[in-house]
Enzyme design. Structure first.
Site, PDB file in Angstrom:
ATOM      1  N   THR A 142       0.863  -1.181   0.000  1.00  0.00           N
ATOM      2  CA  THR A 142       0.000   0.000   0.000  1.00  0.00           C
ATOM      3  C   THR A 142       0.897   1.227   0.000  1.00  0.00           C
ATOM      4  O   THR A 142       1.998   1.215   0.574  1.00  0.00           O
ATOM      5  CB  THR A 142      -0.934   0.011   1.218  1.00  0.00           C
ATOM      6  OG1 THR A 142      -0.167  -0.183   2.405  1.00  0.00           O
ATOM      7  CG2 THR A 142      -1.975  -1.094   1.116  1.00  0.00           C
ATOM      8  N   LEU A 201       7.649   2.949   5.864  1.00  0.00           N
ATOM      9  CA  LEU A 201       8.735   2.020   6.133  1.00  0.00           C
ATOM     10  C   LEU A 201      10.037   2.509   5.509  1.00  0.00           C
ATOM     11  O   LEU A 201      11.118   2.335   6.083  1.00  0.00           O
ATOM     12  CB  LEU A 201       8.381   0.622   5.628  1.00  0.00           C
ATOM     13  CG  LEU A 201       7.303  -0.090   6.440  1.00  0.00           C
ATOM     14  CD1 LEU A 201       6.890  -1.388   5.774  1.00  0.00           C
ATOM     15  CD2 LEU A 201       7.787  -0.382   7.846  1.00  0.00           C
ATOM     16  N   VAL A 223       0.957   4.467   1.265  1.00  0.00           N
ATOM     17  CA  VAL A 223       1.375   5.219   2.451  1.00  0.00           C
ATOM     18  C   VAL A 223       2.333   4.389   3.294  1.00  0.00           C
ATOM     19  O   VAL A 223       3.370   4.874   3.773  1.00  0.00           O
ATOM     20  CB  VAL A 223       0.150   5.668   3.276  1.00  0.00           C
ATOM     21  CG1 VAL A 223       0.599   6.384   4.550  1.00  0.00           C
ATOM     22  CG2 VAL A 223      -0.747   6.585   2.459  1.00  0.00           C
ATOM     23  N   CYS A 224       2.024   3.108   3.485  1.00  0.00           N
ATOM     24  CA  CYS A 224       2.890   2.224   4.273  1.00  0.00           C
ATOM     25  C   CYS A 224       4.279   2.106   3.653  1.00  0.00           C
ATOM     26  O   CYS A 224       5.291   2.054   4.361  1.00  0.00           O
ATOM     27  CB  CYS A 224       2.269   0.833   4.379  1.00  0.00           C
ATOM     28  SG  CYS A 224       0.669   0.787   5.200  1.00  0.00           S
ATOM     29  N   THR A 225       4.320   2.055   2.340  1.00  0.00           N
ATOM     30  CA  THR A 225       5.609   1.959   1.649  1.00  0.00           C
ATOM     31  C   THR A 225       6.482   3.160   1.974  1.00  0.00           C
ATOM     32  O   THR A 225       7.682   3.021   2.255  1.00  0.00           O
ATOM     33  CB  THR A 225       5.382   1.840   0.130  1.00  0.00           C
ATOM     34  OG1 THR A 225       4.617   0.653  -0.137  1.00  0.00           O
ATOM     35  CG2 THR A 225       6.699   1.776  -0.625  1.00  0.00           C
TER      36      THR A 225
END
Length: 211
Positions: free
Chosen positions: A42, A49, A44-46
């Site tokens: 996804t 992290l 935003v998560c990318t």
């Protein structure tokens, strides 16, 4: 379950991208940041992290170990790390928990049913060396976290754990701090020899004592 400040952070054993870990053993005597992601692959998560990986040195110099979590399986995590490293120009070296059965998510109250019954929200827990919860931040899935703010609050938490001070609004490392009410004004010169200002009887400031 809703964890509150001062609660003991639950221990757990989980499969991660770096092998099986016991949370307490992983932290050792370090501070910890445990943060959840709604799903792999996804956008935003990318970016989150990736930013965490790029700030790895900043966490390390504060003696902080990072641990991420998603309810997706381990093989998906491993593939996703390749995308994160490629698109964010980073190297993800911290573990990502594969919490498929939602054991850790439920222990830490990371699933908010009114937001999603299946995916975790963006929960973040800062945990001290005493394994107590020092700070929690919760964002909706649509909003990425500010990791410079995470570093800022770690600086504040570590400073205020060592000295009888508090940090004012928008404080940054190196700026003046507030002497807590527990310190009588007469004792300030001995406790804080760098000097102090009395703005109001209840508002006394001093240069950051560990600088």
């Amino acid at each position: 379950m809703s964890l509150r400040l001062g609660d003991t952070a639950p221990n757990f054993t989980a499969r991660t991208t770096l092998g099986e870990i016991n949370f307490y053993d992983y932290l050792g005597d370090s501070w910890g940041v445990l943060f959840s992601h709604p799903a792999d692959f996804t956008p935003v998560c990318t970016t989150e992290l990736g930013k965490t990986a790029l700030l790895n040195g900043e966490f390390a110099k504060r003696n902080v170990k990072v641990l991420a979590l998603s309810v997706d399986p381990l093989d998906k995590h491993q593939s996703w790390i390749g995308d994160i490293n490629e698109t964010q120009n980073c190297d993800v070296t911290f573990p990502i928990i594969a919490d498929e059965d939602k054991t850790v998510a439920n222990l830490y109250g990371m699933i908010h049913p009114n937001a999603s019954e299946t995916f975790t929200v963006r929960s973040l827990f800062i945990i001290g060396p005493d394994k107590k919860v020092k700070l929690t931040i919760t964002y909706p899935a649509s909003t990425g976290r500010n990791f410079f703010e995470v570093l800022r609050v770690i600086d504040s938490l570590q400073l205020t754990a060592q000295y009888s001070v508090a940090t004012p609004a928008d404080w940054k490392d190196g700026e003046d701090v507030i002497v807590t009410a527990a310190v009588p004004t007469a004792d300030i010169p001995e406790r804080f020899p760098k000097g102090h200002k009395i703005i109001k009887p209840y508002l006394r400031t001093t240069p950051q004592p560990n600088k």
